[in-house]
Design a protein around this motif. Sequence first.
Motif, PDB file in Angstrom:
ATOM      1  N   ASP A 106      75.014  55.181  50.713  1.00 51.08           N
ATOM      2  CA  ASP A 106      74.080  54.823  49.644  1.00 51.08           C
ATOM      3  C   ASP A 106      73.541  53.411  49.891  1.00 51.08           C
ATOM      4  OD1 ASP A 106      72.666  54.581  47.353  1.00 51.08           O
ATOM      5  OD2 ASP A 106      74.387  54.499  46.002  1.00 51.08           O
ATOM      6  N   THR A 107      72.260  53.320  50.214  1.00 46.56           N
ATOM      7  CA  THR A 107      71.695  52.008  50.536  1.00 46.56           C
ATOM      8  C   THR A 107      70.901  51.420  49.369  1.00 46.56           C
ATOM      9  OG1 THR A 107      69.777  53.106  51.489  1.00 46.56           O
ATOM     10  CG2 THR A 107      71.516  52.423  53.024  1.00 46.56           C
ATOM     11  N   ARG A 108      70.908  52.138  48.240  1.00 48.53           N
ATOM     12  CA  ARG A 108      70.171  51.627  47.096  1.00 48.53           C
ATOM     13  C   ARG A 108      70.807  50.307  46.643  1.00 48.53           C
ATOM     14  NH1 ARG A 108      69.480  52.886  41.062  1.00 48.53           N
ATOM     15  NH2 ARG A 108      71.733  52.898  41.009  1.00 48.53           N
ATOM     16  N   SER A 155      64.114  45.202  48.989  1.00 50.52           N
ATOM     17  CA  SER A 155      64.103  45.424  50.436  1.00 50.52           C
ATOM     18  C   SER A 155      64.285  44.114  51.189  1.00 50.52           C
ATOM     19  CB  SER A 155      62.823  46.126  50.867  1.00 50.52           C
ATOM     20  OG  SER A 155      61.715  45.347  50.503  1.00 50.52           O
ATOM     21  N   GLN A 211      72.015  47.653  40.916  1.00 49.77           N
ATOM     22  CA  GLN A 211      71.125  47.177  39.855  1.00 49.77           C
ATOM     23  C   GLN A 211      71.883  46.776  38.595  1.00 49.77           C
ATOM     24  OE1 GLN A 211      68.591  50.582  39.231  1.00 49.77           O
ATOM     25  NE2 GLN A 211      67.150  49.965  40.843  1.00 49.77           N
ATOM     26  N   GLN A 236      67.955  42.933  50.950  1.00 49.96           N
ATOM     27  CA  GLN A 236      68.842  43.746  51.772  1.00 49.96           C
ATOM     28  C   GLN A 236      68.898  43.215  53.204  1.00 49.96           C
ATOM     29  OE1 GLN A 236      67.653  47.720  51.099  1.00 49.96           O
ATOM     30  NE2 GLN A 236      69.733  48.443  50.899  1.00 49.96           N
ATOM     31  N   ALA A 259      60.833  46.729  43.882  1.00 46.01           N
ATOM     32  CA  ALA A 259      60.899  47.460  45.144  1.00 46.01           C
ATOM     33  C   ALA A 259      60.825  46.507  46.325  1.00 46.01           C
ATOM     34  CB  ALA A 259      59.767  48.479  45.214  1.00 46.01           C
TER      35      ALA A 259
END
Length: 258
Positions: free
Chosen positions: A1-3, A135, A6, A138, A131
Amino acid sequence: DTRPFQVAIDGPAASGKSTTAKMVAQRLGFDYIDTGAFYRCVTLAALSKGIDPSKPSQASQISNLAQSSQIGLKTVFSNSSSSLPTTRVFLDKKDVSSDIRTETVSKHVSAVAAIGPVREAVLQKVRDMGATSASTSQESNSGRAGLVMDGRDIGTVVLPNADLKIFLVADSRVRAERRLQELAKSGRKEEGLDLETVQKDLERRDELDRTREASPLRKADDAVELDTSHLTIEGQVDAIVQEVYRRQKAASSSTSSQ
Ligand code: CDP
Ligand code: CDP
């Protein structure tokens, strides 16, 4: 899971959302997005064009402004966990960080935020920012990517699947004292502004935010409520950081056992 992980932080005015959210983001190496700043920018844009946000007839003009305004945020984190990160806010490339925090903007912002098309325009901008920031963080913090967002409808509308939802509350007298102190400290306190006025304005704004039709201020069913009236900032930040660790650990042990 790379989300990215949050964290959604909601609550009434001056409950400590932005201070807490920024410090949690700093401790965890997460990104931070202040969604209230978007509504404050739209309000400032309207006021500086001579538009009176309290007049319902101005709603479509304000909605157009919300769509056409370009809003940017830049948070500068510090290496020391005790110093507060600072967020600069840009409206059409101009630094409005101070201008959006005046009592005049505060007085009108809830009327602006109650306009449905304004909310739609802001939601789009906030999602786009979320969004892109996720990114980039990360890439810069491998494995620790995450996002902290604060506002009124983060847990209910903006990030309905957030990994952790916090609902901050505090007594309105305590919140007014904190807000007045904050304004005085930063030199933004307008002449003659007293505690009673600030408290009444906070309560009036909360009422507007709670009772409006478009995504009202509401605790999400799965949010953890934290009353900060008698907590220190460090205390509330710590409680949230520990909860993030607990949930990350639980999530990784449930994936590894699959
Ligand atoms: O810092 P403070 O709590 O005074 O306000 P803020 O977070 O900057 O938000 C200002 C106003 O924007 C709120 O009173 C709401 O009317 C609106 N807002 C909203 O409707 N939804 C959000 N997600 C964030 C703010
Ligand atoms: O974002 P929101 O309007 O919910 O609150 P804020 O802008 O973070 O302002 C809350 C003020 O209360 C800040 O000046 C904090 O330093 C202060 N404060 C707090 O957030 N929590 C405490 N336990 C004590 C003080």
